[in-house]
Design a protein around this motif. Structure first.
Motif, PDB file in Angstrom:
ATOM      1  N   HIS A  10       0.696  -1.120   0.008  1.00 17.33           N
ATOM      2  CA  HIS A  10      -0.239  -0.031  -0.049  1.00 17.33           C
ATOM      3  C   HIS A  10       0.834   1.303   0.024  1.00 17.33           C
ATOM      4  O   HIS A  10       0.566   2.316   0.801  1.00 17.33           O
ATOM      5  CB  HIS A  10      -0.921   0.013   1.251  1.00 17.33           C
ATOM      6  N   SER A  11       1.955   1.493  -0.905  1.00 19.62           N
ATOM      7  CA  SER A  11       2.696   2.471  -0.832  1.00 19.62           C
ATOM      8  C   SER A  11       1.979   3.480  -1.722  1.00 19.62           C
ATOM      9  O   SER A  11       2.532   4.812  -1.539  1.00 19.62           O
ATOM     10  CB  SER A  11       4.119   2.208  -1.608  1.00 19.62           C
ATOM     11  N   GLY A  12       1.220   3.184  -2.632  1.00 20.09           N
ATOM     12  CA  GLY A  12       0.377   4.392  -3.429  1.00 20.09           C
ATOM     13  C   GLY A  12       1.278   4.691  -4.546  1.00 20.09           C
ATOM     14  O   GLY A  12       0.751   5.580  -5.454  1.00 20.09           O
ATOM     15  N   VAL A  13       2.155   4.128  -4.906  1.00 21.08           N
ATOM     16  CA  VAL A  13       3.217   4.531  -5.913  1.00 21.08           C
ATOM     17  C   VAL A  13       2.145   4.112  -7.333  1.00 21.08           C
ATOM     18  O   VAL A  13       2.286   5.360  -8.265  1.00 21.08           O
ATOM     19  CB  VAL A  13       4.185   3.479  -6.079  1.00 21.08           C
ATOM     20  N   CYS A  14       1.321   3.353  -7.462  1.00 22.05           N
ATOM     21  CA  CYS A  14       0.615   3.019  -8.595  1.00 22.05           C
ATOM     22  C   CYS A  14      -0.356   4.277  -8.727  1.00 22.05           C
ATOM     23  O   CYS A  14      -0.716   5.012  -9.927  1.00 22.05           O
ATOM     24  CB  CYS A  14       0.083   1.751  -8.661  1.00 22.05           C
ATOM     25  N   LEU A  15      -1.078   4.536  -7.631  1.00 20.23           N
ATOM     26  CA  LEU A  15      -2.172   5.543  -7.660  1.00 20.23           C
ATOM     27  C   LEU A  15      -1.692   6.973  -8.084  1.00 20.23           C
ATOM     28  O   LEU A  15      -2.206   7.640  -8.671  1.00 20.23           O
ATOM     29  CB  LEU A  15      -2.951   5.746  -6.223  1.00 20.23           C
ATOM     30  N   ARG A  16      -0.565   7.363  -7.315  1.00 18.82           N
ATOM     31  CA  ARG A  16       0.051   8.711  -7.744  1.00 18.82           C
ATOM     32  C   ARG A  16       0.710   8.728  -9.067  1.00 18.82           C
ATOM     33  O   ARG A  16       0.649   9.867  -9.704  1.00 18.82           O
ATOM     34  CB  ARG A  16       1.368   8.988  -6.869  1.00 18.82           C
ATOM     35  N   GLY A  17       1.080   7.722  -9.618  1.00 21.51           N
ATOM     36  CA  GLY A  17       1.844   7.448 -10.779  1.00 21.51           C
ATOM     37  C   GLY A  17       0.946   7.732 -12.072  1.00 21.51           C
ATOM     38  O   GLY A  17       1.391   8.189 -13.124  1.00 21.51           O
ATOM     39  N   PRO A  51      -3.154   7.845 -11.986  1.00 29.57           N
ATOM     40  CA  PRO A  51      -4.420   7.843 -11.622  1.00 29.57           C
ATOM     41  C   PRO A  51      -5.592   7.642 -12.445  1.00 29.57           C
ATOM     42  O   PRO A  51      -6.427   7.009 -12.109  1.00 29.57           O
ATOM     43  CB  PRO A  51      -4.392   9.279 -10.880  1.00 29.57           C
ATOM     44  N   ASP A  72      -7.183   3.611  -9.136  1.00 29.44           N
ATOM     45  CA  ASP A  72      -8.026   4.313  -8.638  1.00 29.44           C
ATOM     46  C   ASP A  72      -8.759   3.435  -7.393  1.00 29.44           C
ATOM     47  O   ASP A  72      -9.682   2.753  -7.957  1.00 29.44           O
ATOM     48  CB  ASP A  72      -8.931   5.103  -9.304  1.00 29.44           C
ATOM     49  N   GLN A  78       4.282   1.878 -15.299  1.00 31.16           N
ATOM     50  CA  GLN A  78       4.124   2.105 -13.906  1.00 31.16           C
ATOM     51  C   GLN A  78       4.009   0.981 -13.154  1.00 31.16           C
ATOM     52  O   GLN A  78       4.297   0.952 -11.920  1.00 31.16           O
ATOM     53  CB  GLN A  78       2.774   2.793 -14.134  1.00 31.16           C
ATOM     54  N   CYS A 122       6.073  -0.676  -9.133  1.00 34.76           N
ATOM     55  CA  CYS A 122       5.379  -1.187  -8.102  1.00 34.76           C
ATOM     56  C   CYS A 122       6.826  -1.843  -6.918  1.00 34.76           C
ATOM     57  O   CYS A 122       7.200  -2.634  -7.336  1.00 34.76           O
ATOM     58  CB  CYS A 122       4.670  -2.217  -8.113  1.00 34.76           C
TER      59      CYS A 122
END
Length: 85
Positions: free
Chosen positions: A25-32, A34, A38, A58, A62
């Motif tokens: 759950h680092s959020g790298v995918c979401l920020r990179g 979106p 999502d 992207q 991960c």
């Protein structure tokens, strides 16, 4: 529904898989990317929302390896080559 099951999302070019048991759950995918990733959507990965090469790039970012991809053909689409790298 078991949320720890491997999830798979595909287009004509690429298959993206997500293993929630591995995710940190680092959020790298979401920020990179979106438009593709999502968590506020029921189907939270939409690889059709960006070019397959961008999705693959992207996924490569991960940090846990929870996201993986496989090309459905012989690899990423060819990029135009210029005179200088």
């Amino acid at each position: 529904m078991d949320s720890k099951r491997l999830q798979s999302y595909e287009t004509d070019e690429i298959v993206v898989t997500f293993d929630p048991a591995v995710c940190v759950h680092s959020g790298v995918c979401l920020r990179g990317l979106p438009a593709v990733f999502d968590v506020n959507r029921k189907r939270w990965v939409r690889p059709e929302a960006a070019p397959a090469a961008e999705v693959a790039a992207q996924v490569d970012r991960c940090p846990s390896g929870a996201l993986q991809y496989q090309w459905k053909r012989e690899g990423p689409p060819a990029k135009p080559t210029g005179g200088t790298p």
